[in-house]
Design an enzyme around this catalytic site. Structure first.
Site, mmCIF file in Angstrom:
data_model
loop_
_atom_site.group_PDB
_atom_site.id
_atom_site.type_symbol
_atom_site.label_atom_id
_atom_site.label_comp_id
_atom_site.label_asym_id
_atom_site.label_seq_id
_atom_site.Cartn_x
_atom_site.Cartn_y
_atom_site.Cartn_z
ATOM 1 N N GLU A 198 0.883 -1.169 0.000
ATOM 2 C CA GLU A 198 0.000 0.000 0.000
ATOM 3 C C GLU A 198 0.913 1.209 0.000
ATOM 4 O O GLU A 198 1.304 1.731 1.030
ATOM 5 C CB GLU A 198 -0.920 -0.030 1.216
ATOM 6 C CG GLU A 198 -2.067 0.945 1.088
ATOM 7 C CD GLU A 198 -1.645 2.380 1.308
ATOM 8 O OE1 GLU A 198 -1.184 3.028 0.336
ATOM 9 O OE2 GLU A 198 -1.779 2.847 2.440
ATOM 10 N N GLU B 175 3.446 8.584 -4.720
ATOM 11 C CA GLU B 175 4.399 8.263 -3.650
ATOM 12 C C GLU B 175 5.371 7.181 -4.119
ATOM 13 O O GLU B 175 6.019 6.517 -3.327
ATOM 14 C CB GLU B 175 3.647 7.880 -2.364
ATOM 15 C CG GLU B 175 2.891 9.087 -1.800
ATOM 16 C CD GLU B 175 2.152 8.814 -0.477
ATOM 17 O OE1 GLU B 175 2.306 7.712 0.080
ATOM 18 O OE2 GLU B 175 1.426 9.713 -0.013
#
Lengths: 643, 643
Positions: free
Chosen positions: B443, B452
């Site tokens: 995740e 990210e």
């Protein structure tokens, strides 16, 4: 070797001619044949083997492969590379292709070639023209390169007229200026990104061409097939092409011959052996000769243009003669402007004749006051007018600058004017005059007419003008017109602050495209004895851009003035009525914080305000259509003229 | 007195209701009657006698005259003035009139009234709506005022629907939003200039109304004649009006009742004496009661909305979890998001069932690696999935943050997972795994999916995934949509630098108008064993703005993601498919340096790039149509994510 001398031209203004060449890995020979032998000054040379594609290289070669550049850096001396070679980036690259492999290959190659050109310290590289109507990815990549570039210029090749070959709808000719405009907007008007115009056999309208003179065009590539053939079989150009090339010379745009010889050169082989040098055997030499001929036959620059040459497109802050005292050097310069004083003398003469009939010429003495007399040129013009018309004059010379008053005193003594001229060292707004004047003469005009506060000064001075007295000037009007001015815009932008975008500049406009005729803005009339008068002004103007211009970009507004000195005697710099050979005023330039794009055949609406406070006067301006700009210079926060 | 309480609502979120009044020089009585007696919270009160015209004042009075304001500052206490009165500027003013006297009078009066309101420390003044289609001189004057204003807000009155009464061509209804847009552009998006919407009986389309929720609307003036009459004779509003008012409540927009009572109030006189108070005798009280009723019957805010309330429209820098180590507080917050972990557990369960047939459930052990295990929530979800499906699991928990590893160790001990879970304190890109995984769980998603650097991390981690292994998530896609977001734009602008305009922000979008459905931007799929893969991306998108929206302004792009965890199990924040009640991600906002105006029924073309360097990844973006923006964030000069 430069294109020869032009009469009255500075050496530094020599023009050169380049040649576009195909890929050739024997650079020394390429230079020797085209420059030393044929006489071209520089080459636009392909740097990389055009068959190279990064995606076809063995990815397993692991550093063993060499990029197929045209020779190593050692084949020419560093100064040969930088003075004689402009790098030509592979013309196959297409960063906006639908084909992702081609896009990736293009980006890799472009970056490799620019890196190589940087390694060679080339002064410029020619980027191929964007292939389609969209150029965002190409611009993104070039913009990335520009962020880290040394001093090298990137010339984006733009065909002067581009038809979209892929387009089914034949009406859809792309305005190539729009392609440039998109590209440079995406690259934030980067100062190292400029244009290389590709001139073809057909030319767009004069208005459309005119836009380019406000753009950073560095080179013009003239295709050989745009040449005609003269009676002797030699290449020549149409009148419109000739005029364009002359424009390029006037704007320091390099000429480059491009393409293969399309003339059979009958003369070359018939020439006598004595003249039959190697040079003349180069198939493109006749084109070079013709370009040199166009250059050499240009008229020499007039005196005034030569004087002003060094000021071209150079931003200056307007004078603040009310707040600051001018320096001797400034007086010296302006006093040399004979044309201006001749106009004043003509106006004063007419006023004297109107005021004093012939029969009273010897009995009536006219009181004339020069307000803002400086070092005396208007006093002299007044006395000459009196002499010319046989009228008797009494002159008061009022001047607030004590330093100028010194000169004024010695002038009066030198000329023995003591009995006629009284010198008053005082601000005209505060002087307590001993009598009233018949004629009030002043020259308080700035480039934009009222911008040196002539209205406020004359409001003060008219106290001592008779009710039926005459003010010379009797009125003045400011004018503006929208302009494309990339150079000025970039100079303003380089300060990286708001203040410079909200300041008006005095500037000798040269590399500027005037997009529509100028229109009047503010008018002031003197004397004005109304009790409700105000020097605040508000004007809304709409400029129609001629439809054959195409799209255009407005970087700001060029401002001028015209003054009516007296009846039909005027003085001014508004282009359509400008007083010839007068050099006291350059134009003024009001920039826009964000350049405004105008669609073909459309208009731009602009609002100008003259605002007055207790200690200052300032302008505010904005564009209201086709889109709203912010109001510039609110409250005079960035630029104002002190009272 | 606030409009009562709304369930689950914070006290600070009380809503008030004001009343617009005519000029009355007895301010104390005006306040007493309308506030204390009738129950309104504040007045929109005319400050100056409407018959006043500066040009009609005796100019010879020489300071003897007093401006005809409604009472002196002493008639109310300072706190009464500032809490209960919003100043209403004379509605006759017209700064864009052709009549110069009227223009001058208007400017003088406007400045006098604002000066008076400032003297009284009012919190806001209501500016009358511009009279015609042009408002440049009005905006110039207001802009001058704004430059020197204290904290007072100026509310520009804008009718929600405006028809041009002067227009001969009846089709020519002016979009009043355009009037506002012109005005605020001229005033540079000044943060103290806001909107007071005047709601009339007819309403424009929902899309047209929607634009206002991205604008700085501070007040809504509801005309009494926009009310209908219910069966009992009381005022009520149409469903569309009710919905609009609810929208105003949700956006902290003050409601103001405007106009005369148009209802005969049968109930008032029939009421029993006990309830028959003064308050109910105020002719406008039933309107206030109805507004209060609308407020009180609103649904309480859901738990998640209350949690996120404080973050609304507040710009945050995105996390850089790869470069920086997250803090305990951050883990704590995100681990509370049950919904997210339930989705992961569902995905892992499905993957386990697919991978291990029932008959091998007891013999086959699946190797599952959690990469970026943090403090262990995905480890827990994996073990729960194993339990739920009856599959045997071996888990590696790989985490680069040594501080999180401490927690992970104690979790494993606490839960007695030592035999199943192996903790690896290592960056997944560098770990030398002892065996290959069947399932890789991660995740690493940001608000924009890949922002990210999930792609880069998983490229490193897939080395130890079996060729037929499963990545959870198996793919993720970013989305954007164009938005009007005045508040966000002004917050970005307040930094006065380029960097902030080229940065993406994480933000809980609230006062934002979404102008078109979102579209996918970049997709990444895992695992990806192709040798030619690249994480660079380029996407060109065109958003059509619905034609009933009218013109619109785009301040930037809202960004989202949707991730396919496994087969039909997805997770995301893209508005049309968002996972309900998940709070781990707010949207992302990509600003534009210059807001872009879109004409009615037209479109905006935008280009987005994901660029990768050796030490960072960044986005670049630009608008290519209807006009070109510069390329934002070239080379990641302003905003990047470190590898």
């Amino acid at each position: 070797m430069p294109l020869g001398e032009r009469g009255g031209w500075d050496k530094s203004e020599s023009r050169y001619c380049g040649l576009e060449t195909d890929f050739n890995d024997d650079m020394p020979n390429l230079l020797s044949f085209n420059l030393s032998t044929a006489g071209f000054d520089f080459l636009l040379a392909t740097l990389m083997d055009p068959t190279y594609r990064p995606s076809l290289m063995e990815s397993s070669s692991n550093g063993a492969c060499v990029l197929p550049f045209a020779g190593s850096d050692l084949v020419l001396s560093p100064s040969q590379w930088s003075s004689h070679v402009v790098g030509k980036i592979s013309s196959w690259i297409d960063l906006d292709s639908e084909d992702e492999i081609l896009r990736m290959d293009s980006e890799t190659t472009l970056k490799q070639e620019i890196a190589w050109a940087t390694h060679l310290s080339l002064q410029a590289c020619l980027l191929p023209s964007p292939k389609g109507a969209s150029c965002a990815n190409y611009a993104r990549c070039v913009n990335q390169i520009l962020q880290g570039l040394n001093s090298m210029q990137l010339w984006l090749r733009i065909p002067l007229e581009k038809t979209d070959d892929d387009s089914v709808d034949s009406d859809q000719t792309i305005d190539s200026w729009e392609l440039w405009n998109s590209f440079r907007h995406l690259c934030e008007h980067h100062s190292q990104l400029s244009v290389a115009l590709n001139v073809l056999s057909s030319l767009p309208s004069a208005n459309s061409l005119g836009r380019w003179f406000g753009e950073p065009v560095r080179a013009a590539l003239i295709n050989t097939d745009s040449f005609l053939t003269n009676a002797r079989g030699y290449p020549c150009l149409s009148r419109r092409h000739q005029k364009l090339i002359t424009g390029f010379f006037n704007h320091s745009i390099q000429i480059v011959i491009s393409g293969k010889s399309v003339h059979s050169l009958p003369g070359a082989s018939l020439d006598s052996a004595a003249n039959h040098t190697d040079a003349q055997r180069h198939p493109l030499r006749p084109y070079l000769d013709y370009v040199a001929y166009l250059y050499q036959r240009m008229d020499p620059l007039p005196e005034q243009e030569r004087f002003e040459h060094g000021y071209r497109d150079f931003l200056q802050s307007p004078l603040q003669p009310l707040m600051d005292n001018l320096e001797a050097q400034t007086y010296e310069t302006f006093e040399k402007d004979c044309v201006k004083y001749i106009q004043y003398q003509r106006a004063i003469s007419k006023a004297l004749l109107d005021r004093v009939p012939d029969e009273e010429a010897s009995s009536l003495t006219t009181v004339l006051m020069v307000v803002g007399a400086g070092r005396g040129p208007l006093v002299r013009a007044s006395l000459q007018a009196a002499e010319e018309t046989g009228r008797k004059l009494k002159v008061y010379a009022v001047e607030k600058n004590p330093n100028a008053v010194v000169t004024l005193h010695s002038l009066v003594k030198l000329e023995s004017w003591e009995n006629i001229v009284t010198i008053v060292s005082c601000d005209m707004r505060h002087w307590d005059a001993p009598e009233k004047a018949d004629i009030l003469v002043s020259e308080l005009l700035g480039s934009f007419g009222d911008n040196e506060l002539s209205p406020e000064c004359l409001d003060g001075a008219q106290r001592f003008l008779k009710q039926d007295g005459i003010s010379i000037p009797s009125s003045y009007t400011s004018f503006i017109q929208p302009v494309t001015a990339s150079k000025l815009y970039n100079d303003v932008k380089s300060h990286k602050d708001l203040v410079h975008f909200e300041t008006a500049y005095v500037v000798k406009l040269h590399s500027v495209a005037k997009l529509a005729p100028s229109q009047p803005v503010f008018t002031f009339t003197h004397p004005n004895f109304s009790t409700k008068k105000s020097n605040q002004r508000y004007k809304r103007l709409r400029f129609e851009i001629p439809s054959d211009t195409g799209s255009a970009i407005v970087h700001g507004f060029a401002g001028y003035f015209d003054a009516i000195l007296y009846k039909d005697v005027h003085l001014g710099i508004e282009p359509s009525t400008a007083t010839p050979n007068m050099f006291s005023w350059f134009a003024i330039f009001f920039p826009l914080r964000t350049p405004v794009c105008i669609r073909p055949g459309s208009s731009i609406e602009v609002h100008f305000w003259r605002c007055c406070g207790s200690s200052k006067v300032w302008y505010e301006w904005c564009v209201a259509s086709p889109c709203q700009s912010p109001i510039h210079n609110s409250n005079g926060r960035s630029y104002w003229v002190g009272l």
